[in-house]
Design a protein around this motif. Structure first.
Motif, short mmCIF file in Angstrom:
data_model
loop_
_atom_site.label_atom_id
_atom_site.label_comp_id
_atom_site.label_asym_id
_atom_site.label_seq_id
_atom_site.Cartn_x
_atom_site.Cartn_y
_atom_site.Cartn_z
N GLN A 232 15.06 8.42 -7.08
CA GLN A 232 14.68 9.65 -6.37
C GLN A 232 15.07 9.58 -4.89
O GLN A 232 15.47 10.57 -4.30
CB GLN A 232 13.17 9.87 -6.52
N ASP A 233 14.95 8.40 -4.31
CA ASP A 233 15.32 8.24 -2.90
C ASP A 233 16.77 8.64 -2.65
O ASP A 233 17.09 9.18 -1.60
CB ASP A 233 15.18 6.77 -2.45
N LEU B 16 12.84 12.81 -9.95
CA LEU B 16 13.20 12.00 -11.12
C LEU B 16 12.09 11.05 -11.54
O LEU B 16 11.83 10.86 -12.73
CB LEU B 16 14.48 11.20 -10.80
N THR B 17 11.41 10.44 -10.56
CA THR B 17 10.42 9.43 -10.95
C THR B 17 9.24 10.09 -11.68
O THR B 17 8.61 9.46 -12.51
CB THR B 17 9.88 8.65 -9.74
N ARG B 18 8.98 11.37 -11.37
CA ARG B 18 7.89 12.06 -12.06
C ARG B 18 8.26 12.23 -13.54
O ARG B 18 7.45 12.03 -14.43
CB ARG B 18 7.67 13.43 -11.41
N LEU B 19 9.54 12.55 -13.76
CA LEU B 19 10.01 12.72 -15.13
C LEU B 19 9.93 11.39 -15.89
O LEU B 19 9.40 11.31 -16.99
CB LEU B 19 11.46 13.24 -15.09
N SER C 134 0.83 -1.21 0.00
CA SER C 134 0.00 0.00 0.00
C SER C 134 0.85 1.24 0.00
O SER C 134 0.34 2.35 0.10
CB SER C 134 -0.88 0.05 1.26
N GLY C 135 2.17 1.06 -0.05
CA GLY C 135 3.06 2.22 -0.12
C GLY C 135 4.01 2.27 1.05
O GLY C 135 3.79 1.66 2.09
N THR C 136 5.08 3.04 0.84
CA THR C 136 6.15 3.11 1.84
C THR C 136 6.55 4.57 2.08
O THR C 136 6.32 5.42 1.23
CB THR C 136 7.38 2.33 1.35
N PHE C 137 7.15 4.80 3.23
CA PHE C 137 7.65 6.14 3.59
C PHE C 137 9.18 6.10 3.61
O PHE C 137 9.76 5.05 3.93
CB PHE C 137 7.19 6.54 5.00
N LEU C 138 9.80 7.23 3.35
CA LEU C 138 11.24 7.32 3.56
C LEU C 138 11.50 7.21 5.06
O LEU C 138 10.73 7.78 5.86
CB LEU C 138 11.78 8.65 3.05
N PRO C 139 12.55 6.52 5.48
CA PRO C 139 12.80 6.35 6.92
C PRO C 139 12.89 7.65 7.68
O PRO C 139 12.35 7.78 8.78
CB PRO C 139 14.16 5.62 6.96
N CYS D 243 21.57 8.17 -8.99
CA CYS D 243 20.34 7.66 -9.64
C CYS D 243 20.67 6.48 -10.54
O CYS D 243 19.96 5.47 -10.55
CB CYS D 243 19.65 8.78 -10.43
N ARG D 244 21.76 6.61 -11.29
CA ARG D 244 22.13 5.50 -12.18
C ARG D 244 22.49 4.26 -11.36
O ARG D 244 22.07 3.15 -11.66
CB ARG D 244 23.33 5.92 -13.05
N ASP D 245 23.27 4.48 -10.31
CA ASP D 245 23.74 3.32 -9.54
C ASP D 245 22.63 2.63 -8.75
O ASP D 245 22.70 1.44 -8.49
CB ASP D 245 24.87 3.75 -8.59
N ALA D 246 21.60 3.39 -8.38
CA ALA D 246 20.52 2.79 -7.60
C ALA D 246 19.45 2.14 -8.48
O ALA D 246 18.70 1.28 -8.01
CB ALA D 246 19.86 3.85 -6.72
N CYS D 247 19.38 2.54 -9.72
CA CYS D 247 18.29 2.06 -10.59
C CYS D 247 18.46 0.58 -10.94
O CYS D 247 19.49 0.19 -11.49
CB CYS D 247 18.25 2.90 -11.87
N PRO D 248 17.46 -0.24 -10.64
CA PRO D 248 17.61 -1.67 -10.96
C PRO D 248 17.66 -1.94 -12.47
O PRO D 248 18.17 -2.97 -12.89
CB PRO D 248 16.34 -2.30 -10.35
N LEU D 249 17.18 -0.98 -13.26
CA LEU D 249 17.16 -1.22 -14.71
C LEU D 249 18.37 -0.66 -15.42
O LEU D 249 18.52 -0.84 -16.63
CB LEU D 249 15.88 -0.61 -15.32
N CYS D 250 19.24 0.05 -14.70
CA CYS D 250 20.48 0.57 -15.29
C CYS D 250 21.54 -0.49 -15.05
O CYS D 250 22.12 -0.55 -13.97
CB CYS D 250 20.89 1.85 -14.57
N TYR D 251 21.79 -1.33 -16.02
CA TYR D 251 22.72 -2.43 -15.75
C TYR D 251 23.92 -2.49 -16.70
O TYR D 251 24.73 -3.41 -16.63
CB TYR D 251 21.97 -3.78 -15.78
N CYS D 252 24.04 -1.52 -17.63
CA CYS D 252 25.14 -1.58 -18.60
C CYS D 252 26.49 -1.52 -17.88
O CYS D 252 26.65 -0.70 -16.97
CB CYS D 252 25.08 -0.42 -19.57
#
Ligand code: SF4
Ligand code: SF4
Ligand code: SF4
Length: 410
Positions: free
Chosen positions: A349-350, A358-361, A129-134, A298-307
């Motif tokens: 974004q976190d 970033l996630t809005r973009l 149902s969603g999460t909060f930043l710590p 952002c690049r390093d945290a993104c699970p889809l940035c794997y190159c």
């Protein structure tokens, strides 16, 4: 006909007490390890017993599974990079992974790109149902609830409320709207997320539809899911009963309400930008992006940035090194690389130290791609990303301008 919808709980009283909603997930993980259905379990556990700090943990000893019991809403940890980078994409071991819908979707996207061996994973999806930043959550507990964050033993999101349980067993609840007005909102990506039940996983587990019982509502979503649950029930680790039509309806209503809320929020964001002229839109994004300090978080945290060989590195010649803020191409290259597969997990974004939305973009562009190609990332492993399957012929027919650009470049 066999149903896919069950209420389940652990047959072990101790697990029932430590796990959430009858401890079905904890019981299943323990069973999977004890009976060598998997080599390891990847799940999240609290660090230093704090509900605001969690780490992914790889467990091979069934005696340690209890450490992962319960749900954490204030520590949005992603499991995906762990599977991809540190467990070699699950090529060499069978792993049961507990995952939120956005984790499961990212895993599916990586499997399509042959970065993860899906056959070796058993995805135990957890409704979300969603999460909060710590940091937001810790401040919220002390300022909005007037409680010591260290006294918190449980939290849950239910019916538009955040309910917390304290050490002494007492509970407090507050309306999510009211908390948001005080500045304590969920992560922005969660507010717009419509994937509340992870049906792309092998099973989806949660509370919705349990009619207030100490039981987990489980939806079985794959043959592997059926096989695991049948084995756990036959062994006696899990007690299962088919969900009643009332329970199914209750769950449907809860899901519909949550999804409608998320869609309304997303639409509000899109509408704001839709009313801008192209120039205003550019100004809006530039004003955010020029805060970038090019930390690569952002690049390093993104699970889809794997190159391995990333175009953002100066030696690739696309973006000059040593410039802050970087040329807008820095953001546009990443955007064009992940927009079709972005699963709105919020990890980028976190970690952004400059609080760029970033996630809005990414979501704005992703929604456009969904509209054009009818492609929903991370939902169906057999549906390939549109940009990977577009043929030269299709490009030539639908985008004559591209031919001109290509010819001019040649
Ligand atoms: S993006 Fe969706 S699935 Fe992921 S943590 Fe937020 S609400 Fe949960
Ligand atoms: S771009 Fe951001 S929101 Fe999208 S998948 Fe990557 S980390 Fe998640
Ligand atoms: S995390 Fe933020 S500051 Fe760092 S490179 Fe990405 S956008 Fe720029």
């Amino acid at each position: 006909m066999k149903t896919n919808l069950y209420l389940a709980w652990s047959s072990d009283r101790k697990i029932q007490e430590t796990g959430n909603s009858g401890g079905a997930v904890t019981a299943l993980l323990k069973f999977a390890l004890e009976h060598k259905k998997v080599d390891a379990v990847l799940a999240v556990k609290k660090r230093n017993n704090s509900r605001f700090d969690a780490v992914p943990t790889l467990i091979t000893d069934p005696g340690l599974i209890h450490e992962t019991a319960g749900t954490l809403h204030f520590a949005p940890v992603s499991m995906v990079k762990i599977v991809k980078n540190y467990l070699d994409g699950a090529r060499n071991m069978k792993i049961a992974v507990t995952c939120k819908p956005c984790d499961a979707r990212a895993i599916i996207e990586l499997a399509k790109r042959k970065q993860i061996q899906l056959e070796n994973l058993f995805l135990i999806g957890l409704n979300c149902s969603g999460t909060f930043l710590p940091t937001v959550a810790e401040q919220m507990i002390s300022e909005a609830y007037g409680e010591n964050p260290q006294d918190l033993v449980k939290e849950e999101v239910d019916n538009g409320k955040l309910i917390i349980t304290l050490k002494d067993g007492s509970t407090r609840e507050k309306d999510l709207e009211e908390l948001a007005q005080k500045g304590f909102e969920m992560r922005e990506n969660c507010l717009r997320c419509s994937y509340k039940i992870p049906r792309m996983a092998d099973i989806a587990c949660g509370k919705w539809g349990n009619s207030g019982k100490e039981a987990t509502f489980i939806e079985i979503c794959s043959p592997k899911g059926h096989e695991f649950l049948d084995a756990a029930a036959e062994n006696g680790a899990l007690v299962m009963e088919a969900a009643t039509s009332e329970q199914i309806e209750e769950r449907k209503q809860e899901e519909t309400a949550a999804v409608e809320n998320a869609q309304a929020r997303e639409q509000k964001e899109l509408d704001v930008l839709k009313n801008y002229s192209p120039d205003e839109r550019l100004k809006f994004w530039s004003s955010h992006l020029q805060r970038c300090i090019k930390c690569f978080g952002c690049r390093d945290a993104c699970p889809l940035c794997y190159c391995k060989d990333c175009y953002l590195e100066p030696y690739r010649g696309c973006v000059a090194g040593g410039e802050t803020p970087p040329d807008i191409m820095f953001q546009l290259i990443r955007l064009s690389h992940v927009a079709d597969s972005c699963v709105n997990c919020g990890q980028c974004q976190d970690v952004c130290p400059m609080e760029i939305p970033l996630t809005r973009l990414y979501n704005c562009l992703n929604r456009e791609l969904v509209r054009i190609f009818d492609y929903q990332p991370g939902v169906d492993v057999n549906q390939y990303p549109p940009l990977t399957i577009v043929t030269d012929q299709e490009l030539f027919i639908d985008a004559p301008d591209i031919i001109n650009i290509t010819s001019a470049a040649e």
